[in-house]
Design an enzyme around this catalytic site. Structure first.
Site, PDB file in Angstrom:
ATOM      1  N   PRO A  80       0.857  -1.196   0.000  1.00  0.00           N
ATOM      2  CA  PRO A  80       0.000   0.000   0.000  1.00  0.00           C
ATOM      3  C   PRO A  80       0.890   1.243   0.000  1.00  0.00           C
ATOM      4  O   PRO A  80       1.300   1.736   1.044  1.00  0.00           O
ATOM      5  CB  PRO A  80      -0.793  -0.137   1.315  1.00  0.00           C
ATOM      6  CG  PRO A  80       0.089  -0.952   2.202  1.00  0.00           C
ATOM      7  CD  PRO A  80       0.904  -1.850   1.328  1.00  0.00           C
ATOM      8  N   ASP A 129       6.022   2.612   1.778  1.00  0.00           N
ATOM      9  CA  ASP A 129       5.087   1.565   2.177  1.00  0.00           C
ATOM     10  C   ASP A 129       4.397   2.020   3.463  1.00  0.00           C
ATOM     11  O   ASP A 129       5.048   2.141   4.505  1.00  0.00           O
ATOM     12  CB  ASP A 129       5.860   0.257   2.387  1.00  0.00           C
ATOM     13  CG  ASP A 129       4.951  -0.929   2.693  1.00  0.00           C
ATOM     14  OD1 ASP A 129       3.798  -0.716   3.097  1.00  0.00           O
ATOM     15  OD2 ASP A 129       5.425  -2.078   2.537  1.00  0.00           O
ATOM     16  N   HIS A 130       3.097   2.244   3.381  1.00  0.00           N
ATOM     17  CA  HIS A 130       2.377   2.777   4.537  1.00  0.00           C
ATOM     18  C   HIS A 130       2.302   1.780   5.693  1.00  0.00           C
ATOM     19  O   HIS A 130       1.909   2.132   6.812  1.00  0.00           O
ATOM     20  CB  HIS A 130       0.956   3.199   4.126  1.00  0.00           C
ATOM     21  CG  HIS A 130       0.482   4.426   4.832  1.00  0.00           C
ATOM     22  ND1 HIS A 130       0.710   4.674   6.172  1.00  0.00           N
ATOM     23  CD2 HIS A 130      -0.227   5.503   4.377  1.00  0.00           C
ATOM     24  CE1 HIS A 130       0.166   5.817   6.511  1.00  0.00           C
ATOM     25  NE2 HIS A 130      -0.408   6.355   5.445  1.00  0.00           N
ATOM     26  N   ARG A 131       2.689   0.525   5.450  1.00  0.00           N
ATOM     27  CA  ARG A 131       2.685  -0.457   6.528  1.00  0.00           C
ATOM     28  C   ARG A 131       3.857  -0.254   7.483  1.00  0.00           C
ATOM     29  O   ARG A 131       3.781  -0.617   8.653  1.00  0.00           O
ATOM     30  CB  ARG A 131       2.755  -1.879   5.958  1.00  0.00           C
ATOM     31  CG  ARG A 131       1.544  -2.282   5.133  1.00  0.00           C
ATOM     32  CD  ARG A 131       1.767  -3.630   4.476  1.00  0.00           C
ATOM     33  NE  ARG A 131       2.894  -3.617   3.559  1.00  0.00           N
ATOM     34  CZ  ARG A 131       3.338  -4.701   2.900  1.00  0.00           C
ATOM     35  NH1 ARG A 131       2.743  -5.870   3.077  1.00  0.00           N
ATOM     36  NH2 ARG A 131       4.366  -4.606   2.071  1.00  0.00           N
ATOM     37  N   CYS A 145       5.420   2.731   8.194  1.00  0.00           N
ATOM     38  CA  CYS A 145       5.395   4.010   8.916  1.00  0.00           C
ATOM     39  C   CYS A 145       4.199   4.822   8.480  1.00  0.00           C
ATOM     40  O   CYS A 145       3.519   4.484   7.502  1.00  0.00           O
ATOM     41  CB  CYS A 145       6.685   4.797   8.681  1.00  0.00           C
ATOM     42  SG  CYS A 145       6.868   5.404   6.996  1.00  0.00           S
TER      43      CYS A 145
END
Length: 474
Positions: free
Chosen positions: A270, A444-446, A448
């Site tokens: 994501p 990658d929003h996972r 941070c």
């Protein structure tokens, strides 16, 4: 693998990084040649690089398994080598040669693999419609009587393309077949159905260059006459694709790897992209000052940006990470293995500088220059093209300002740099013309949230605008 009569079969070794097959580019030996331990016998192309493969045995070549253009699975026969029989009048130097034959390779190969998939022949589109010949059968298993050793010559036992009926006059300066050295040129010609040996080489000594292949492609698609009706000069090449027909290009080799990796990145990660415009005038001035002080060790803008990224990753290590989906965990890397996106004739590759944080700025500049040059030449080993933890992408070289790049899976972030151009900018309340570029960070929003990603990008931007901050954080 050794047979009862002492004949040894060299299997295609495991070339590392999960590669399961390789395409034969060019044989360096022919049936009947004498080979020594660790002598290069074939040049192969994997999905990551062109690799010279050395044979761990000494002896006489009695069979070559596969033709140029054929894909061989790891663990399948590549070369069969028979021992050289001793004779009473053994020539000088053969004793040492025979010691090598008995000893085998002193080098440690990665492995010989376990795959036993059937050999397949890669079918390439040929604009001329001419069928590809079947490879010549391998030589008999029984080796011939040992003649006097002769220099290795280009192989002819397993031709990959049909013989050329009429070479271009003046090719290679002699009227014979032109010399094609570069694997990249050979591949470009082969992918478009061109026999490169028929082209007029414009390189040193008549060597066929990439520009010669491109000229042949242009000649095949240009109109047959100029505005005045005079036929244009032509270069030997394939017949043009008939109007209205689609050109089908197989998704193979590095193109397939790129497609698979980017598709996986988009499926699994994501990603979010943020960007900022920055005044790079101070960075350009700093680079000019460094190069004036050390002209023998020039520093590029990319090297300075790499140094700034390393400083940012030290402050925000969350971005120097990857997500282990199976174990449901985030792994932050101890070292920064910096990937540099490089456009080559074979496609987009990302060579990696391992533990880049240990290098000085001048060492970074030298490593970047050497690595990108080797990547474009196709000489980097597969191990140098994987294992990155953060990627730097200078898409400004294509004359564009911004981009939303796809993360190089399984990394967590990528910094992109746009072109540096003159733009109006407010400095101390006054309008001025400055050197401005756009920086974009895809993350990658996972791993941070926006606070960490924004903090990293702001730190990079501040160091670009005021390089003194970089020195303060070293």
């Amino acid at each position: 693998m050794t047979t009862v009569d002492g004949t040894r079969v060299f299997l295609l070794p495991d070339l590392g990084e999960g590669l399961t097959e390789a395409e034969i580019v060019q044989w360096r030996v022919a049936v009947g040649d004498l080979v020594t331990v660790d002598q290069t016998v074939v040049e192969v192309e994997t999905a990551k690089a062109v690799v010279d493969v050395p044979c761990p045995y000494a002896g006489r070549v009695v069979a070559l398994h596969g033709a140029a253009g054929e894909v061989r699975p790891v663990g399948q026969p590549l070369v069969t080598v028979a021992p050289v029989d001793a004779t009473p009048a053994e020539p000088a130097g053969h004793a040492t040669y025979r010691e090598e034959e008995r000893a085998g390779s002193g080098n440690v190969l990665i492995g010989y693999g376990t795959g036993h998939a059937p050999t397949r022949r890669r079918r390439r589109p040929r604009l001329t419609g001419a069928p590809m010949p079947e490879p010549a059968p391998p030589a008999p298993a029984t080796p011939p009587a040992p003649p006097t050793p002769v220099p290795t010559v280009p192989p002819t036992a397993v031709p990959a393309v049909p013989p050329t009926p009429a070479p271009v006059v003046g090719a290679a300066g002699t009227g014979g077949a032109s010399l094609v050295i570069s694997p990249i040129v050979r591949r470009l010609a082969r992918d478009h159905g061109i026999d490169a040996t028929t082209l007029r080489g414009t390189g040193p000594g008549g060597v066929v260059r990439r520009a010669d292949v491109e000229a042949a492609l242009a000649a095949a698609t240009d109109p047959p006459a100029t505005a005045t009706g005079t036929p244009p000069a032509t270069v030997a090449g394939p017949a043009p694709v008939p109007a209205g027909e689609d050109l089908v290009i197989p998704l193979t080799g590095i193109r397939k790897v790129i497609a698979d990796k980017l598709s996986r990145s988009r499926r699994e990660i994501p990603e979010v992209t943020i960007w900022v415009d920055v005044d790079a005038t101070g960075l350009l001035e700093t680079r000019a000052a460094i190069n004036a002080a050390t002209p023998d060790r020039p520093v590029s803008i990319l090297a300075l940006l790499a140094r700034i990224c390393l400083s940012g990753l030290r402050r925000f290590p969350q971005l120097n990470a990857r997500v282990d989906g199976e174990a449901q965990r985030i792994v932050q890397s101890a070292g920064v293995h910096l990937g540099i996106a490089a456009q080559t004739d074979r496609g987009l590759v990302v060579p990696v500088l391992r533990d880049a944080q240990r290098l000085t700025t001048t060492e970074l500049a030298a490593a970047l220059a050497e690595t990108t040059s080797a990547a474009r030449a196709g000489t980097l080993p597969p191990a140098r093209l994987t294992g990155g933890t953060f990627t730097l992408n200078n898409y400004g070289v294509f004359g564009v300002d911004g981009s939303t790049p796809i993360i190089n899976h399984p990394e967590a972030a990528l910094l992109g740099i746009g072109r540096i151009v003159d733009k109006p900018w407010v400095v101390d309340g006054q309008l001025a013309v400055r050197k401005v570029t756009q920086l974009s960070l895809t993350f990658d929003h996972r791993v941070c949230d926006g606070g960490v990603a924004g903090g990293f990008l702001r730190h990079v931007a501040d160091c670009v605008e005021r390089p003194a901050l970089l020195i303060a954080n070293l």
